[in-house]
Design an enzyme around this catalytic site. Structure first.
Site, PDB file in Angstrom:
ATOM      1  CG  HIS A  46     -29.610 -27.356 -43.212  1.00  0.00           C
ATOM      2  ND1 HIS A  46     -30.378 -28.246 -43.920  1.00  0.00           N
ATOM      3  CD2 HIS A  46     -30.447 -26.751 -42.328  1.00  0.00           C
ATOM      4  CE1 HIS A  46     -31.624 -28.191 -43.489  1.00  0.00           C
ATOM      5  NE2 HIS A  46     -31.698 -27.295 -42.532  1.00  0.00           N
ATOM      6  CG  HIS A  65     -26.527 -33.931 -44.670  1.00  0.00           C
ATOM      7  ND1 HIS A  65     -26.698 -34.008 -46.025  1.00  0.00           N
ATOM      8  CD2 HIS A  65     -27.448 -33.042 -44.231  1.00  0.00           C
ATOM      9  CE1 HIS A  65     -27.679 -33.207 -46.394  1.00  0.00           C
ATOM     10  NE2 HIS A  65     -28.158 -32.603 -45.317  1.00  0.00           N
TER      11      HIS A  65
END
Length: 180
Positions: free
Chosen positions: A101, A143
């Protein structure tokens, strides 16, 4: 004509009617005199518009390949507090480094800033959007901070590669000519 339609038939007809109504209401760029008709040039059929859109597509595919390769090599597991508890989502991989992303947000931000003429407030919004995309990945527990920071760095430099590999209109026309 059925005099006694089934429940599923009525439900399907109703859903179809809602779909048609909603699609018409959302078709705000359908023609030049539509409420957002001025946006139509962004969805271009000109050679220049096609060039930009095809190169953006190439950039996104390049990003998927490069992120996949780095994830396969590094194989860093997602954070231990990561939970797959969101509705209607799925994970395409188990690895977190780098954040895809973040790479795509950084690369797309550079692409948009380089190839669309944007006023200063819009340029700030593009940068804010990219930053929030990365930050959201940490907030969701998908993450680690370093995954996102490296993702931003990687996406920033990926754009340089996109510029080197840029497909010009002449190259596009010769490629399209070979396909026909």
């Amino acid at each position: 004509m059925k005099l006694n339609p089934s429940f599923f038939g009525i439900a399907f007809s109703s859903l179809l009617a809602i779909d048609l109504w909603l699609s018409k209401r959302l078709g705000v760029c359908a023609c030049e005199d539509s409420s957002w008709g001025s946006v139509r040039p962004l969805i271009s059929d000109s050679v220049a518009g096609q060039e930009v859109m095809l190169n953006l597509l190439m950039a996104l595919v390049l990003d998927l390949v490069l992120v996949g390769v780095v994830k396969a090599v590094v194989r860093r597991r997602r954070p231990s507090h990561n939970r797959m508890d969101m509705f209607a989502t799925f994970s395409v991989d188990r690895y977190s480094f780098p954040s895809g992303h973040a790479t795509r947000a950084a690369m797309c931000a550079r692409f948009l800033l380089a190839h669309l003429v944007l006023a200063a407030p819009l340029r700030v919004l593009v940068l804010l959007w990219a930053t929030l995309v990365g930050f959201s990945r940490v907030l969701l527990g998908r993450h680690n901070v370093t995954d996102v920071v490296f993702g931003f760095f990687m996406g920033y430099w990926q754009y340089n590669l996109v510029e080197i590999l840029w497909l010009s209109p002449v190259m596009l026309q010769s490629t399209m000519g070979q396909l026909h």
